[in-house]
Design a protein around this motif. Sequence first.
Motif, PDB file in Angstrom:
ATOM      1  N   LEU A  79      10.683 -18.579 -11.438  1.00 36.21           N
ATOM      2  CA  LEU A  79      11.486 -18.159 -12.589  1.00 36.21           C
ATOM      3  C   LEU A  79      10.597 -17.648 -13.720  1.00 36.21           C
ATOM      4  CD1 LEU A  79      14.086 -21.084 -12.645  1.00 36.21           C
ATOM      5  CD2 LEU A  79      14.568 -18.699 -12.095  1.00 36.21           C
ATOM      6  N   ARG A  80       9.523 -18.371 -13.994  1.00 34.17           N
ATOM      7  CA  ARG A  80       8.681 -17.940 -15.125  1.00 34.17           C
ATOM      8  C   ARG A  80       7.951 -16.646 -14.802  1.00 34.17           C
ATOM      9  NH1 ARG A  80       2.851 -17.401 -14.703  1.00 34.17           N
ATOM     10  NH2 ARG A  80       2.203 -18.760 -12.998  1.00 34.17           N
ATOM     11  N   MET A  81       7.585 -16.420 -13.519  1.00 41.21           N
ATOM     12  CA  MET A  81       6.931 -15.161 -13.165  1.00 41.21           C
ATOM     13  C   MET A  81       7.901 -13.990 -13.264  1.00 41.21           C
ATOM     14  SD  MET A  81       4.119 -15.736 -10.156  1.00 41.21           S
ATOM     15  CE  MET A  81       4.643 -17.297  -9.466  1.00 41.21           C
ATOM     16  N   GLU A  82       9.158 -14.207 -12.879  1.00 40.87           N
ATOM     17  CA  GLU A  82      10.154 -13.147 -13.038  1.00 40.87           C
ATOM     18  C   GLU A  82      10.278 -12.724 -14.495  1.00 40.87           C
ATOM     19  OE1 GLU A  82      13.119 -14.281  -9.305  1.00 40.87           O
ATOM     20  OE2 GLU A  82      13.594 -14.966 -11.334  1.00 40.87           O
ATOM     21  N   LYS A  83      10.069 -13.683 -15.412  1.00 44.83           N
ATOM     22  CA  LYS A  83      10.120 -13.367 -16.836  1.00 44.83           C
ATOM     23  C   LYS A  83       8.767 -12.922 -17.390  1.00 44.83           C
ATOM     24  CE  LYS A  83      12.808 -13.761 -19.497  1.00 44.83           C
ATOM     25  NZ  LYS A  83      13.705 -12.722 -20.087  1.00 44.83           N
ATOM     26  N   GLY A  84       7.719 -12.979 -16.577  1.00 41.53           N
ATOM     27  CA  GLY A  84       6.400 -12.595 -17.063  1.00 41.53           C
ATOM     28  C   GLY A  84       5.778 -13.614 -17.984  1.00 41.53           C
ATOM     29  N   PHE A  85       6.269 -14.859 -17.947  1.00 38.98           N
ATOM     30  CA  PHE A  85       5.696 -15.914 -18.786  1.00 38.98           C
ATOM     31  C   PHE A  85       4.376 -16.366 -18.181  1.00 38.98           C
ATOM     32  CE2 PHE A  85      10.162 -17.471 -20.217  1.00 38.98           C
ATOM     33  CZ  PHE A  85      10.266 -16.370 -21.065  1.00 38.98           C
ATOM     34  N   LEU A  86       3.336 -16.422 -19.011  1.00 40.33           N
ATOM     35  CA  LEU A  86       2.040 -16.837 -18.484  1.00 40.33           C
ATOM     36  C   LEU A  86       1.968 -18.354 -18.361  1.00 40.33           C
ATOM     37  CD1 LEU A  86      -0.067 -18.120 -20.823  1.00 40.33           C
ATOM     38  CD2 LEU A  86       0.079 -15.782 -21.651  1.00 40.33           C
ATOM     39  N   HIS A  87       1.136 -18.797 -17.448  1.00 40.45           N
ATOM     40  CA  HIS A  87       0.863 -20.212 -17.247  1.00 40.45           C
ATOM     41  C   HIS A  87      -0.587 -20.446 -17.644  1.00 40.45           C
ATOM     42  CE1 HIS A  87      -0.002 -23.863 -14.649  1.00 40.45           C
ATOM     43  NE2 HIS A  87       1.000 -24.251 -15.402  1.00 40.45           N
ATOM     44  N   VAL A  88      -0.773 -21.179 -18.756  1.00 41.52           N
ATOM     45  CA  VAL A  88      -2.117 -21.399 -19.271  1.00 41.52           C
ATOM     46  C   VAL A  88      -2.920 -22.180 -18.237  1.00 41.52           C
ATOM     47  CG1 VAL A  88      -3.483 -22.517 -21.071  1.00 41.52           C
ATOM     48  CG2 VAL A  88      -1.361 -21.321 -21.663  1.00 41.52           C
ATOM     49  N   GLY A  89      -4.079 -21.678 -17.893  1.00 35.24           N
ATOM     50  CA  GLY A  89      -4.917 -22.285 -16.874  1.00 35.24           C
ATOM     51  C   GLY A  89      -4.829 -21.565 -15.547  1.00 35.24           C
ATOM     52  N   SER A  90      -3.704 -20.889 -15.297  1.00 33.05           N
ATOM     53  CA  SER A  90      -3.578 -20.051 -14.103  1.00 33.05           C
ATOM     54  C   SER A  90      -3.784 -18.588 -14.454  1.00 33.05           C
ATOM     55  CB  SER A  90      -2.198 -20.236 -13.458  1.00 33.05           C
ATOM     56  OG  SER A  90      -2.021 -21.553 -12.995  1.00 33.05           O
ATOM     57  N   ASP A  91      -3.089 -18.133 -15.499  1.00 29.03           N
ATOM     58  CA  ASP A  91      -3.186 -16.737 -15.920  1.00 29.03           C
ATOM     59  C   ASP A  91      -4.190 -16.544 -17.050  1.00 29.03           C
ATOM     60  OD1 ASP A  91      -1.023 -15.935 -14.149  1.00 29.03           O
ATOM     61  OD2 ASP A  91       0.301 -16.971 -15.531  1.00 29.03           O
ATOM     62  N   THR A  92      -4.832 -17.621 -17.463  1.00 28.51           N
ATOM     63  CA  THR A  92      -5.843 -17.549 -18.521  1.00 28.51           C
ATOM     64  C   THR A  92      -7.053 -18.366 -18.097  1.00 28.51           C
ATOM     65  OG1 THR A  92      -5.040 -19.516 -19.698  1.00 28.51           O
ATOM     66  CG2 THR A  92      -4.024 -17.403 -20.280  1.00 28.51           C
ATOM     67  N   ASP A  93      -8.152 -18.165 -18.805  1.00 26.67           N
ATOM     68  CA  ASP A  93      -9.323 -19.027 -18.647  1.00 26.67           C
ATOM     69  C   ASP A  93      -9.959 -19.197 -20.027  1.00 26.67           C
ATOM     70  OD1 ASP A  93     -10.839 -16.719 -19.153  1.00 26.67           O
ATOM     71  OD2 ASP A  93     -11.248 -16.358 -17.026  1.00 26.67           O
ATOM     72  N   GLY A  94     -11.153 -19.763 -20.063  1.00 26.97           N
ATOM     73  CA  GLY A  94     -11.776 -20.059 -21.343  1.00 26.97           C
ATOM     74  C   GLY A  94     -12.170 -18.839 -22.148  1.00 26.97           C
ATOM     75  N   SER A  95     -12.171 -17.661 -21.536  1.00 27.20           N
ATOM     76  CA  SER A  95     -12.552 -16.446 -22.264  1.00 27.20           C
ATOM     77  C   SER A  95     -11.352 -15.661 -22.778  1.00 27.20           C
ATOM     78  CB  SER A  95     -13.391 -15.539 -21.351  1.00 27.20           C
ATOM     79  OG  SER A  95     -12.600 -15.037 -20.282  1.00 27.20           O
ATOM     80  N   THR A  96     -10.148 -16.087 -22.446  1.00 25.03           N
ATOM     81  CA  THR A  96      -8.942 -15.331 -22.794  1.00 25.03           C
ATOM     82  C   THR A  96      -8.632 -15.461 -24.281  1.00 25.03           C
ATOM     83  OG1 THR A  96      -8.058 -15.802 -20.590  1.00 25.03           O
ATOM     84  CG2 THR A  96      -6.508 -14.984 -22.235  1.00 25.03           C
TER      85      THR A  96
END
Length: 456
Positions: A102-119
């Motif tokens: 559901l969250r991917m269909e909305k394009g909602f990011l998941h911190v730690g999966s779609d981001t890292d320490g440099s984001t």
Amino acid sequence: VQIEDVTAQWANFTIAGPNAREVVFALGCSVDLSDDSLPHMTAACGTIAGLDTRILRVSFSGERSYEVNLPARFAAGFLETVLQAGMEHGIAPYGIEALMVLRMEKGFLHVGSDTDGSTTPADVGWGRVALGKKADYIGRRSLFREGNLAAGRKQLVGLEAVEPGTSMQAGAHLLRGSGREPPAETDGWITSACFSPTLNRHIGLAVLSDGREHGGEVVSVCDEGSHYHARIVPTPFYDPENQRLNPNDESDTAPETHSAEPDEVALAMPESNVREAAVFSGSLMRIEEQPDTALYRLRRLPGHNEHPGAEPRLPRQVGDCSGDDPAVLCLGPGEWLLKGASEPTRAAAAHMGGDSHATLEVSDGFTLLRLSGPASAWLLNKLGGLDFQSARRHGEHCARTKMQHLEVIVHYHPQLTGDGVFDLLVERSLARYFFRLMVASVPHAEELNREYGEQL
């Protein structure tokens, strides 16, 4: 300022979907749930099903959603009540995998999966939000560092497989430009991917160098020897107008609020947190949950010495105990735990608090398991790193220790039975595991006799 981790004291439920508001209302809610009074990204305090709660209008699914925070001891009963109230609305539990789709269909990011320490916020499309804040805040200066403003930064984008039926996997690398083949320097990678049953195709989120400048382009996807193509697309993939999150229907008004009386709702009152018989009884030991124990944390504030008005006096040495109801356990320098029946413990906490001490009720964060019998110290020796067998000779005392990697507060009081009892306080969410661990470790009489003989 005193900071206390109260995570384990609270249970959190998310009620999501087109009928979420009707289900919350059916439970008996004192909060006005209309969109004008409780719009998206707001919160309120009130009662639901006769319980004091916090209600947050937030959504990670893209649907109308209400997060309900309530004391952890009511969690099991509240869940059953929600499912019962939602039956006529077609309610069903949904898990993390469904939530991630559901969250991917909305394009909602998941911190730690779609981001890292440099984001940075700008990398995921939140640059205007971060820079729009007028007041200074921690981290603002880093947004203007040269590296965080440089061209070529990895930016979050949406992906769709070009070839129908192609399954995308997180971790696959992306190459931009025609004819590029590995080995080559990567331009980015897929951070999340799934098959969307709503859209009937595979979708994904990825970080790509200057990704937002290349919308509509096709990139090569390289994944452990396989090779296919994906197109850079805008997000959200589904419901870009947020109609499901904020229905734009003038006739859609919230029902009038009403507060449920406790007897209106089929809400189970605090029950056994270990969800077993709550009692194990054998010839050598007995393990029993004590569900009605009140607990208060007491900390001395900086700059203050012993509270002059505290009666009985607070024990000073770590491990010492005083009092009966409540018992006062000294867990560390300037730190105590009050343990006893609800009313006297609450009154004692109020008396001992004030300008010199901070008090906080932590009853919902712990489960108390009482261990008694001639083999009780033997069992604790087996599970933990302290010598509880010899500790019995030192009278009433307490300790904070680790047992099988779990933090446990132990209170030994010799006066309750001939052998004395050990009260074990464990984090509520781990109580069921710890109870089963103790039951599985209960020894046979022969094993004890070999080790201790007549000492028992």
